[in-house]
Motif scaffolding. Structure first.
Motif, PDB file in Angstrom:
ATOM      1  N   ARG A 192       0.775  -1.109  -0.153  1.00 52.73           N
ATOM      2  CA  ARG A 192      -0.004  -0.067  -0.159  1.00 52.73           C
ATOM      3  C   ARG A 192       0.808   1.262  -0.026  1.00 52.73           C
TER       4      ARG A 192
ATOM      5  N   PRO B 259       2.047   3.510  -4.009  1.00 56.26           N
ATOM      6  CA  PRO B 259       1.336   4.737  -4.460  1.00 56.26           C
ATOM      7  C   PRO B 259       2.075   5.935  -3.810  1.00 56.26           C
ATOM      8  N   PHE B 260       2.430   5.846  -2.644  1.00 55.36           N
ATOM      9  CA  PHE B 260       2.988   7.211  -2.096  1.00 55.36           C
ATOM     10  C   PHE B 260       4.337   7.503  -2.438  1.00 55.36           C
TER      11      PHE B 260
ATOM     12  N   LEU C 244       4.182   8.813  -5.673  1.00 53.56           N
ATOM     13  CA  LEU C 244       3.980  10.362  -5.543  1.00 53.56           C
ATOM     14  C   LEU C 244       5.197  11.046  -5.610  1.00 53.56           C
TER      15      LEU C 244
ATOM     16  N   TRP D 240      -8.464  -0.421   1.204  1.00 55.39           N
ATOM     17  CA  TRP D 240      -8.079   0.427   0.052  1.00 55.39           C
ATOM     18  C   TRP D 240      -9.011   0.627  -1.215  1.00 55.39           C
TER      19      TRP D 240
ATOM     20  N   ASP E 231     -11.271   4.691  -1.745  1.00 54.02           N
ATOM     21  CA  ASP E 231     -10.601   5.250  -2.810  1.00 54.02           C
ATOM     22  C   ASP E 231     -10.973   6.461  -3.151  1.00 54.02           C
TER      23      ASP E 231
ATOM     24  N   ARG F 281      -8.566   9.541  -0.809  1.00 54.08           N
ATOM     25  CA  ARG F 281      -7.236   9.838  -0.736  1.00 54.08           C
ATOM     26  C   ARG F 281      -6.428  10.991  -1.572  1.00 54.08           C
TER      27      ARG F 281
ATOM     28  N   ALA G 280      -2.947  11.555  -8.652  1.00 53.60           N
ATOM     29  CA  ALA G 280      -3.615  10.535  -8.081  1.00 53.60           C
ATOM     30  C   ALA G 280      -3.763   9.351  -8.966  1.00 53.60           C
TER      31      ALA G 280
ATOM     32  N   THR H 124      -0.107   7.704 -10.046  1.00 57.48           N
ATOM     33  CA  THR H 124       0.682   7.091  -8.891  1.00 57.48           C
ATOM     34  C   THR H 124      -0.185   5.972  -8.608  1.00 57.48           C
TER      35      THR H 124
ATOM     36  N   ILE I 285      -2.789   6.302  -6.272  1.00 62.82           N
ATOM     37  CA  ILE I 285      -3.345   6.692  -5.019  1.00 62.82           C
ATOM     38  C   ILE I 285      -4.873   6.376  -5.217  1.00 62.82           C
ATOM     39  N   GLN I 286      -5.278   6.771  -6.480  1.00 61.45           N
ATOM     40  CA  GLN I 286      -6.852   6.517  -6.724  1.00 61.45           C
ATOM     41  C   GLN I 286      -6.659   5.883  -8.039  1.00 61.45           C
TER      42      GLN I 286
END
Length: 674
Positions: free
Chosen positions: A270, A273-274, A277, A326, A330, A333, A383, A386, A388-389
């Motif tokens: 998880r 994605p960050f 970013l 997650w 969605d 975030r 988003a 990456t 993240i969404q």
């Protein structure tokens, strides 16, 4: 007016006791006395203005100590020692009023209580400024070298009191709410030595440097290196009993505090994605303007909602399961890429009216459609790039914002630029009919304008340039500069002109300055998509409704309902409003059946194409009524769908939509738009 009984009796006595003399001719002609001329006050001159800020060093460093160990009561106890220059007879201290990132005078002055000032053993007299109530004038005895201010900041305990910043498990400390600063100085010229006492066992995260730990009366005492007041205010602290820190690479960290320890347990995947970013941010902007960066994230349903940008950190509140669950969360975030972008757009590069030398000088918000609008645009893009969404959630969010604007009556009378005054005018207060009043539309409509800018650049340069190039040249300049650079609208236009010669001044005038601006769909359509309507919610709206238990019927009945069926908003001149339904009413039944969200949606679907109105039984205060709503258009939810363009039959011959290219990842390991 009825006279008291004693007055009536007295009148009778006088009438009997005194004989009435016959009136003379002269006295009979005398009328009532002439009225005096109306009183007209004369304005009294206002007291002297507060001293203007000067770009000179304040003499000495302030010691600021905050005791935040009383988490059960939500109380912060502040002791602040302020040095004063020899010979000073009066000291004026200010409580910050115009807060960075708030774009408005939001300093919570009512929460500053128990204030006192001492010099040695002497209690000092103070008065509040009669015009600026956040200014305190303290009279100093001769030879005073320092003043000690003590006060309490009472964090709200309930939402109705304001934003909750402290719970029994965690806190979000913002230094500007815990401090006073001397009038007459640029805040960057005021030096401060901060310290903080927390409950024993708590951990703290902040962008401040030089953390040192000592003993406190009630818990662990932390202290940081001396810094300037501007940097201090820009460096909040998140702390809690349940915490975890994750390095994301390149000096960036994800710092988590949570209501419960199990909320911190999620698969290591998880975090990718960050980390993406961070990579995508570097690829987008090139240069950066922080030496290290902290995502300060609270996984909490108790802490007040926040997403606030800072130069080297950001404060974010997510729903508790935003990382653990997650897929379902969605929708929640997007705030992370949005606030991260603000380190470049809003903190380093800042509209000249939104940079001020202190927190008393009013801010000018006219360029928020760049500051916030383009940041929202990049929040969507990053988003998707990456993961993240999901790309589908991002497209749904764009569709939702676009649809709200297309059918918004307020755009006819109020320009997009005028909405930049909303933080001051409305202070995010709920409005009876926001579709007519408009709100902070510089976010969503601003983002759609920047989407059109991106597509204009792509078309005008044959796909060689896009808004990525603007971001790199404009926001990525001066790599490593930790200061602030201000800009004007002319600077923005000049940077775009360098990428593509075009009438950018006219472009923005038509879309930003004029009421009744062109439809904000041009960027979507030129990006190869179109806004369509379906009878089921897009992924973004579906997830939001599932979590909040709300029902969004904005584009059908013209209303939205909370989880108990209360009308949260009604579209101006929409079917519901025309029938007499207004915010605050509660829907009790639909066509005679007790209300539930699926009962109402099934009834709307069944009425499609017919002639009979929907019958809603509603409650307002202590009265009930049955209201007929004329709507036979069925359920309508906004979606974006690609416009199919035929190729020549060869593989890959159909051009890739510009919006798809925009959302595709730029670095290895990114989401690549999926």
């Amino acid at each position: 007016m009825r006279l008291p009984l004693c007055a009536v009796l007295a009148s009778l006595v006088l009438t009997v006791a005194v004989p009435v003399a016959p009136a003379s001719a002269a006295s009979a002609q005398v009328g009532p006395l002439a009225a005096p001329p109306p009183s007209r006050p004369v304005a009294t001159p206002l007291p002297p203005a507060l001293p203007a800020p000067q770009d000179v060093p304040y003499p000495g460093a302030i010691a600021l100590d905050v005791d935040a160990s009383a988490t059960g009561t939500g109380v912060y106890r502040v002791t602040e020692t302020i040095p004063v220059a020899p010979g000073t007879t009066t000291l004026t201290l200010l409580y910050p009023r115009w807060l960075p990132g708030n774009h408005a005078p939001r300093g919570p002055l009512a929460e500053l209580v128990g204030l006192s000032f001492t010099a040695g053993d002497a209690m000092l007299e103070w008065t509040r400024d009669p015009v600026e109530p956040n200014a305190f004038h303290i009279t100093l005895p001769p030879a005073t070298r320092e003043v000690v201010a003590r006060f309490v900041h009472t964090s709200p305990l309930r939402d109705v009191e304001g934003r909750i910043s402290m719970t029994r498990q965690l806190l979000d400390l913002q230094w500007e709410k815990m401090s006073l600063y001397p009038a007459g100085y640029y805040v960057r010229q005021v030096r401060v030595r901060p310290s903080l006492t927390l409950p024993t066992g708590w951990a703290a995260f902040t962008a401040l440097d030089g953390a040192r730990q000592g003993s406190g009366q009630a818990g662990a005492r932390l202290a940081w290196s001396e810094t300037d007041y501007e940097t201090l205010v820009d460096s909040p602290v998140m702390a809690g009993a349940f915490t975890r820190r994750h390095p994301l690479g390149d000096g960036v960290f994800l710092d988590l505090v949570a209501d419960r320890p199990e909320l911190l347990n999620f698969p290591a995947a998880r975090l990718e994605p960050f980390a993406a970013l961070v990579r995508e941010g570097r690829a987008l902007f090139g240069g950066r303007h922080f030496d290290h960066y902290d995502f300060l994230v609270a996984l909490s349903e108790r802490l007040g909602d926040i997403g606030l940008e800072h130069h080297r950190s950001t404060e974010i509140q997510l729903e508790p399961t935003a990382l653990a669950d997650w897929a379902a969360m969605d929708w929640d975030r997007n705030v992370l890429p949005h606030e991260y972008v603000h380190s470049w757009n809003g903190k380093f590069l800042r509209p000249e009216g939104l940079w001020t030398p202190d927190y008393q000088t009013p801010m000018q918000d006219r360029l928020l459609w760049v500051y916030e609008g383009q940041t929202k645009f990049w929040g969507w893009v990053l988003a998707a790039r990456t993961g993240i969404q999901t790309r589908e959630t991002v497209l749904g969010a764009i569709a939702t914002d676009a649809a709200a604007l297309v059918e918004q009556p307020g755009r006819a009378w109020r320009s997009l630029e005028d909405t930049t005054y909303d933080p001051v005018i409305a202070a995010r207060k709920p409005k009876p009919f926001p579709s007519l009043a408009r709100g902070e539309d510089y976010y969503s409509e601003g983002a759609l304008v920047w989407l059109e800018v991106d597509q204009t650049l792509r078309e005008g340069t044959g796909g060689k340039r896009g808004l990525d190039d603007f971001a790199r040249a404009f926001f990525g300049q001066r790599d490593g500069d930790l200061g602030v650079v201000t800009y004007t609208r002319a600077d923005v236009i000049a940077a775009l002109q360098a990428l593509l010669p075009y009438d950018w001044a006219g472009f923005f005038h038509d879309r930003i300055d004029r009421p009744g601006a062109p439809s904000p769909l041009a960027g979507i359509e030129r990006g190869g998509y179109r806004l369509v309507w379906k009878d089921e919610p897009n992924p973004y709206d579906r997830a939001r409704m599932a979590y909040s238990k709300a029902l969004l019927l904005t584009h059908s009945l013209g209303l939205s309902l909370d989880r108990e069926g209360r009308v949260a908003a009604a579209v101006w001149d929409g079917p519901a409003m025309k029938a007499g339904i207004v915010p605050g009413m509660q829907v009790m039944a639909v066509n005679g059946t007790a209300y539930a969200p699926d009962v109402l949606t099934r009834a709307i679907a069944a009425a499609r194409g017919g002639t009979a109105p929907l019958q809603l039984q509603v409650r307002r205060d202590d009265t009930f009524a049955t209201i007929d709503v004329a709507w036979q258009g069925g359920l309508r939810y906004p979606w974006l769908e690609p416009v199919v363009v035929a190729g020549d039959g060869k593989a890959g011959s159909a051009p890739e939509p510009g919006l798809d290219r925009l959302l595709a990842a730029r670095t290895t390991g990114g989401a690549r738009g999926k």
